[in-house]
Design a protein around this motif. Structure first.
Motif, PDB file in Angstrom:
ATOM      1  N   THR A 114       6.945   3.331   6.629  1.00  0.00           N
ATOM      2  CA  THR A 114       6.016   2.827   5.632  1.00  0.00           C
ATOM      3  C   THR A 114       4.929   3.568   5.519  1.00  0.00           C
ATOM      4  OG1 THR A 114       4.645   2.082   7.745  1.00  0.00           O
ATOM      5  CG2 THR A 114       6.442   0.854   6.926  1.00  0.00           C
ATOM      6  N   ASP A 149       5.163   2.859  -2.872  1.00  0.00           N
ATOM      7  CA  ASP A 149       5.849   1.595  -2.836  1.00  0.00           C
ATOM      8  C   ASP A 149       6.740   1.367  -3.746  1.00  0.00           C
ATOM      9  OD1 ASP A 149       4.405   1.072  -0.536  1.00  0.00           O
ATOM     10  OD2 ASP A 149       3.459  -0.242  -1.253  1.00  0.00           O
ATOM     11  N   ARG A 186       9.396   3.853  -2.603  1.00  0.00           N
ATOM     12  CA  ARG A 186      10.841   3.203  -1.087  1.00  0.00           C
ATOM     13  C   ARG A 186      10.905   2.327  -1.205  1.00  0.00           C
ATOM     14  NH1 ARG A 186       9.785   0.539   3.383  1.00  0.00           N
ATOM     15  NH2 ARG A 186       9.878   1.562   5.209  1.00  0.00           N
ATOM     16  N   ASP A 187      10.485   1.286  -1.870  1.00  0.00           N
ATOM     17  CA  ASP A 187      11.424  -0.335  -2.006  1.00  0.00           C
ATOM     18  C   ASP A 187      12.525   0.093  -3.071  1.00  0.00           C
ATOM     19  OD1 ASP A 187       8.970  -1.194  -0.148  1.00  0.00           O
ATOM     20  OD2 ASP A 187       7.868  -2.271  -2.253  1.00  0.00           O
ATOM     21  N   ASN A 188      12.606   1.019  -4.159  1.00  0.00           N
ATOM     22  CA  ASN A 188      13.891   0.524  -5.552  1.00  0.00           C
ATOM     23  C   ASN A 188      13.886   2.134  -4.491  1.00  0.00           C
ATOM     24  OD1 ASN A 188      13.378  -1.232  -7.450  1.00  0.00           O
ATOM     25  ND2 ASN A 188      10.793  -0.118  -7.164  1.00  0.00           N
TER      26      ASN A 188
END
Length: 340
Positions: A103, A155, A158-160
């Protein structure tokens, strides 16, 4: 896209950028932490470039986590600057083997400069690919490149699942099926820095003292030679480049009608100048825009940040090897790389 649509995008970006560059932060230094106005990317691009430079190079408040400016300091004060606390692409985002990154809050593991291959080395590797297994060759004397991204950029990746080739392919297949295009958040920012390594004999004010420097955990002193900044404030992104004045002169310099801000006078940043800006493929007369740096794009300066990135893609494997440089089209008679 027309100007009205562009300005609508800028207005939206203005709202979200407040989370990156808080407005009117007044610290003990008496100097506010600047928040650039996204509308300036279209209306006053050279001013906007310098505003971005001031914002990302403001000293960071390391006690508040990553990417936070310290309002008690002014630009030029000692300490890491904001962009240096962002995620490092090579070791914190695009891992080998490809795995989901930690994260945003996870601290970096070290301060050593990672020797990323310069683009010129990748170009040479492309020319020699398939010949006796020759790959990318690193010249220890060349500058090392460093790519960092802010939290919204990180983000989104990372999120996709965009931290792997397979994840990128899966994401784009879903986008195509839904008749949609991939679009990063408007507040996304990335920097690409080029550092030169100083020999011990160069560690004196008349040489290294003219650079913004970083001494890593191995005791090596590095000087910032060039800095690209790109933001998603306009549809085709906003691109700008800065260089240390003692370095090589750009082959295609752009005039700077604004000039270096007075806030940089008396600081190490007074030794940096604006190489140029770019927000579209062509100018108002339909002529291709050129923006390059003699260090970062050494060997193929007749190029364009925006066009090269537009050509970057995942290419089909040939003999289990993917194309290293899909936007490289060989060399011209003068030995310069041919790029968009």
């Amino acid at each position: 896209m027309n100007l009205i649509a562009r300005m609508s995008g800028c207005a939206a970006a203005l709202l979200v950028l407040s989370t990156i560059f808080p407005a009117s932060l007044q610290g003990q230094s008496g100097a506010p932490v600047l928040r650039p106005n996204p509308a300036d990317a279209i209306n006053q691009p050279h001013k906007h470039a310098w505003d971005l430079f001031l914002a990302v190079n403001h000293p960071a408040d390391l006690s508040q986590g990553r990417g936070i400016a310290d309002p008690s300091k002014k630009i030029g004060d000692a300490g890491q600057v904001v962009w240096e606390t962002w995620k490092l692409a090579r070791t914190e985002v695009f891992l080998d083997p490809a795995t989901k990154p930690e994260t945003w809050e996870t601290p970096p593991s070290n301060t050593a400069k990672i020797v990323d291959p310069p683009k010129s080395s990748v170009l040479v590797a492309e020319l020699l690919k398939g010949k006796n297994g020759i790959g990318i060759q690193l010249d220890p004397g060349e500058p090392t490149n460093e790519t960092r991204m802010n939290k919204p950029t990180f983000d989104f990746i990372r999120d996709n699942g965009l931290y792997s080739v397979e994840g990128q392919e899966e994401f784009m297949q879903a986008m195509l099926a839904a008749a949609q295009k991939m679009s990063f958040p408007l507040e996304s920012i990335e920097v690409k820095a080029s550092w030169r390594k100083f020999a011990v004999a160069e560690e004196k004010p008349e040489i290294s003292g003219r650079y913004y420097t970083h001494r890593d955990e191995n005791g090596v002193l590095w000087g910032l030679a060039a800095l690209h900044i790109l933001t998603k404030e306009v549809p085709n992104w906003f691109w700008t480049s800065f260089r240390q004045v003692d370095g090589p002169t750009p082959a295609f310099p752009q005039p700077d009608p604004v000039g270096r801000p007075a806030a940089l006078n008396g600081t190490v940043w007074q030794n940096y100048e604006l190489s140029g800006v770019e927000s579209d493929f062509v100018d108002s007369m339909g002529r291709p825009n050129i923006l390059s740096d003699p260090i970062i794009e050494g060997g193929f300066e007749h190029s364009s940040c925006i066009s090269c990135h537009a050509h970057a893609a995942i290419r089909t494997k040939v003999d289990d090897v993917r194309d290293e440089m899909p936007f490289f089209f060989g060399v011209d008679g003068a030995g310069q790389g041919l790029t968009p």
